[in-house]
Write an enzyme that holds these catalytic residues in place. Structure first.
Site, PDB file in Angstrom:
ATOM      1  NE  ARG A  16      -2.676  -1.713   3.243  1.00 21.16           N
ATOM      2  CZ  ARG A  16      -3.202  -1.872   4.292  1.00 21.16           C
ATOM      3  NH1 ARG A  16      -4.019  -1.131   4.701  1.00 21.16           N
ATOM      4  NH2 ARG A  16      -2.790  -2.933   5.009  1.00 21.16           N
ATOM      5  CG  ASN A 173      -2.325  -8.861  18.520  1.00 21.06           C
ATOM      6  OD1 ASN A 173      -1.627  -8.554  19.136  1.00 21.06           O
ATOM      7  ND2 ASN A 173      -2.210  -9.882  17.688  1.00 21.06           N
ATOM      8  NE  ARG A 336      27.391  22.777  -2.576  1.00 25.29           N
ATOM      9  CZ  ARG A 336      28.165  22.830  -3.665  1.00 25.29           C
ATOM     10  NH1 ARG A 336      28.189  24.098  -4.022  1.00 25.29           N
ATOM     11  NH2 ARG A 336      28.546  21.750  -4.173  1.00 25.29           N
TER      12      ARG A 336
HETATM   13  C1  UD1 Z   1      -1.266  -8.957  12.457  1.00 24.71           C
HETATM   14  C2  UD1 Z   1      -2.083  -9.704  13.814  1.00 24.71           C
HETATM   15  C3  UD1 Z   1      -3.248  -8.887  14.135  1.00 24.71           C
HETATM   16  C4  UD1 Z   1      -2.895  -7.725  14.552  1.00 24.71           C
HETATM   17  C5  UD1 Z   1      -1.821  -6.922  13.652  1.00 24.71           C
HETATM   18  C6  UD1 Z   1      -1.296  -5.593  14.356  1.00 24.71           C
HETATM   19  C7  UD1 Z   1      -1.620 -12.096  12.924  1.00 24.71           C
HETATM   20  C8  UD1 Z   1      -2.178 -13.117  12.414  1.00 24.71           C
HETATM   21  N1  UD1 Z   1      -2.411 -11.047  12.983  1.00 24.71           N
HETATM   22  O1  UD1 Z   1      -2.245  -8.761  11.458  1.00 24.71           O
HETATM   23  O2  UD1 Z   1      -3.698  -9.726  15.200  1.00 24.71           O
HETATM   24  O3  UD1 Z   1      -3.839  -6.930  15.179  1.00 24.71           O
HETATM   25  O4  UD1 Z   1      -0.963  -7.601  13.098  1.00 24.71           O
HETATM   26  O5  UD1 Z   1      -0.898  -5.055  13.351  1.00 24.71           O
HETATM   27  O6  UD1 Z   1      -0.502 -12.247  13.303  1.00 24.71           O
HETATM   28  N2  UD1 Z   1       5.081 -10.628   8.153  1.00 24.71           N
HETATM   29  C9  UD1 Z   1       6.113 -11.430   7.804  1.00 24.71           C
HETATM   30  N3  UD1 Z   1       5.875 -12.472   7.479  1.00 24.71           N
HETATM   31  C10 UD1 Z   1       4.856 -13.249   7.022  1.00 24.71           C
HETATM   32  C11 UD1 Z   1       3.503 -12.313   7.490  1.00 24.71           C
HETATM   33  C12 UD1 Z   1       3.873 -11.066   8.081  1.00 24.71           C
HETATM   34  O7  UD1 Z   1       7.371 -11.245   8.159  1.00 24.71           O
HETATM   35  O8  UD1 Z   1       4.626 -14.180   6.510  1.00 24.71           O
HETATM   36  C13 UD1 Z   1       5.391  -9.466   9.037  1.00 24.71           C
HETATM   37  C14 UD1 Z   1       4.798  -8.190   8.282  1.00 24.71           C
HETATM   38  O9  UD1 Z   1       5.985  -7.755   7.346  1.00 24.71           O
HETATM   39  C15 UD1 Z   1       4.384  -7.202   9.259  1.00 24.71           C
HETATM   40  C16 UD1 Z   1       4.031  -7.963  10.413  1.00 24.71           C
HETATM   41  O10 UD1 Z   1       4.536  -9.329  10.250  1.00 24.71           O
HETATM   42  O11 UD1 Z   1       5.262  -6.395   9.728  1.00 24.71           O
HETATM   43  C17 UD1 Z   1       2.551  -8.518  10.613  1.00 24.71           C
HETATM   44  O12 UD1 Z   1       1.954  -8.904   9.473  1.00 24.71           O
HETATM   45  P1  UD1 Z   1       0.698  -8.404   8.783  1.00 24.71           P
HETATM   46  O13 UD1 Z   1       0.453  -9.228   7.624  1.00 24.71           O
HETATM   47  O14 UD1 Z   1       0.616  -6.957   8.276  1.00 24.71           O
HETATM   48  O15 UD1 Z   1      -0.650  -8.915   9.678  1.00 24.71           O
HETATM   49  P2  UD1 Z   1      -1.872  -8.192   9.951  1.00 24.71           P
HETATM   50  O16 UD1 Z   1      -2.605  -8.800   9.110  1.00 24.71           O
HETATM   51  O17 UD1 Z   1      -1.801  -6.652  10.303  1.00 24.71           O
END
Ligand code: UD1
Ligand code: CA
Length: 492
Positions: A16, A173, A336
């Protein structure tokens, strides 16, 4: 903290943002988003930090390593969910005991103190899992905290999997969780991906703990913005404004006068001395340091600059410049990298400097360019002086000694040196060294061509003005050898 492992998740793409740059690398408050998170995490002094990278890891990995040299980088090739990411991280972490904290890399307002309090509470309560939760007005997109009638945490339900009733829950969360290592290692293989997103949810660990009869708890953070992530550039700007508000407020409480906090931007790593005054429209960026009693602004941008005590910097743009105690700069100066102004020195209006060491009490007051130069203490450079440092191929240096006084509208053609106590006449083009104490004069004696206007510009206002001047025409001898154009004017 002993026996503490922190996992920072940064493998997701952040689509996004619509950017060539990975989300967690976007800057805010003078650091990348993940830079702020790593600073908060490092403040806990954990035993190890594991960062999970995936999307554009060739960008993200080196950036993280530069900030935390002993970080362990775990590569998650495919982003299959937060539980999968943590599994990958635990493989890299090696044998561990104690507590694991999981945080995301995109929460720039996070503070170390909050993490420390969360970890301490988790450990004191001897829980299998602790959730850092927050109460928000709009819980859309977050995992909801489902509690029993007794108020115990029962589960975390993701937006896409939640019932209509669960969607009304405003306790969310934050994404920051604490685990007992033994429990985490047992739970991870039990987590499946049978859910709306088809991902392995770390949040499923809550239910697993409950079913095993282990303790689960939540710690509600009152300052919920600390856990907020920026998913797009609108949210990034909002968090940036809030971060700035917090930084500016902290400095005011520490004894800095900020006339207009709303138009003052101060990066996280800037340091300000007591009784410094920051005037409206000022940005203090990077590793800038401003000394006690200095006054900066209005409308000034300083990046990685050092401003001495009591110095005054007005309407200036400067980068990697050092300004001595009590010196004055501006208005409308452009400093500079490599500019170094001595104690009590002056760089005045419409002056550009680069790689210039200007001694104590030395002055470049007006309309000049000073590049690749060294100017001795107490020297005054005349208005409109150009240090011509470039011969079209290479740059060269100019040195001006102590207490020299150079005339207006000079050009110093580098490499050249002007000695201590030397001088130059107005309009001098210095091509050869000037010995100490000498006066350099390069323009020829002035010649007046009498009645030139009447002869060459007859009938013009110029000629009429000359005629009306009262000087008898026969005193004005026309020089037939000088034609039109000799006045040196440019025709427009
Ligand atoms: C997650 C939480 C949700 C919480 C929210 C807060 C889970 C299942 N859900 O949701 O409960 O309210 O964060 O912002 O955990 N990431 C990885 N690898 C992956 C997937 C994600 O490194 O395979 C990282 C993303 O880059 C990000 C973070 O984990 O920094 C959270 O992942 P994201 O997909 O944004 O989870 P949400 O759907 O926001
Ligand atoms: Ca998210």
């Amino acid at each position: 903290m002993d026996n503490l492992t922190v996992i920072v998740l940064a493998a997701g793409g952040g689509t996004r943002m619509k950017s060539k740059t990975m989300k967690v690398l976007h800057p805010v408050g003078g650091r990348s988003m993940i830079g702020h998170v790593l600073a908060a995490v490092s403040a806990m002094e954990p035993q190890r930090i594991v960062a999970v990278v995936g999307t554009q890891r060739e960008q993200v990995g080196p950036h993280i390593r530069a900030l935390v040299p002993d970080v362990l980088l775990a590569v998650q090739e495919k982003q299959e969910g937060t539980a999968h990411a943590v599994r990958v991280a635990m493989e890299v972490a090696g044998p561990t005991h104690g507590t694991v904290i999981v945080a995301a890399g995109d929460t720039p307002l996070l503070e170390g103190e909050s993490l420390r309090a969360f970890a301490a509470e988790h450990e004191a309560a001897q829980r299998a899992v602790s959730i850092l939760t927050g109460l928000v007005a709009d819980p859309f997109g977050y995992g909801r905290i489902v509690r029993t009638s007794e108020g115990d945490v029962e589960a975390i339900v993701e937006e896409k999997d939640a019932s209509d009733e669960q969607r009304l829950i405003r306790e969310i969360n934050s994404g920051i969780l604490a685990f007992d290592v033994e429990f985490l290692l047992e739970a991870l293989p039990q987590i499946g991906n049978d859910n709306a997103k088809g991902e392995f949810y770390l949040t499923d660990a809550v239910q697993i703990a409950r079913e095993a009869g282990l303790t689960v708890g939540a710690h509600t953070i009152s300052d919920v913005m600390q856990t907020q992530g920026a998913n797009d550039r609108v949210q990034l700007a909002e968090l940036g404004r809030e971060l700035n508000r917090r930084i500016v407020t902290r400095w005011m409480r520490d004894g800095v006068t900020v006339m207009d906090p709303a138009t003052t931007w101060i990066d996280a790593d800037v340091v300000l001395g007591q009784d410094a005054t920051i005037l409206p429209g000022t940005q203090l960026l990077g590793a800038t340091v401003v000394g006690e009693d200095a006054v900066v602004g209005p409308d000034t941008t300083l990046k990685d600059c050092e401003i001495g005590a009591g110095a005054r910097v007005v309407r200036t743009h400067a980068e990697l410049a050092v300004i001595g105690d009590g010196a004055t700069v501006g208005p409308f100066s452009f400093l500079r990298p490599g500019t170094n102004l001595g104690i009590g020195g002056k760089i005045g209006g419409f002056v550009e400097t680069k790689n210039a060491i200007i001694g104590d009490g030395a002055k470049v007051p007006h309309l000049s360019y000073v590049g690749d130069a060294e100017i001795g203490e107490g020297t005054n450079i005349g208005a409109g002086t150009i240090f011509a440092n470039y011969d079209g191929v290479e740059k060269h240096r100019t040195t001006v000694g102590r207490h020299a006084r150079t005339g207006s509208n000079n050009t110093f053609v580098a490499p050249v040196s002007i000695g201590d106590g030397a001088g130059t006449a107005g309009g001098t083009v210095v091509r050869r060294d000037v010995p100490p104490g000498a006066l350099a004069v390069s323009s020829g004696p002035q010649r007046n061509i009498e009645a030139w206007a009447q002869s060459k510009r007859p009938g013009t206002a110029q000629a009429e003005a000359a005629s009306r001047s009262g000087r008898p025409a026969d005193e004005q001898q026309v020089d037939p050898g000088v034609g039109a154009g000799a006045s040196g004017e440019t025709e427009s």
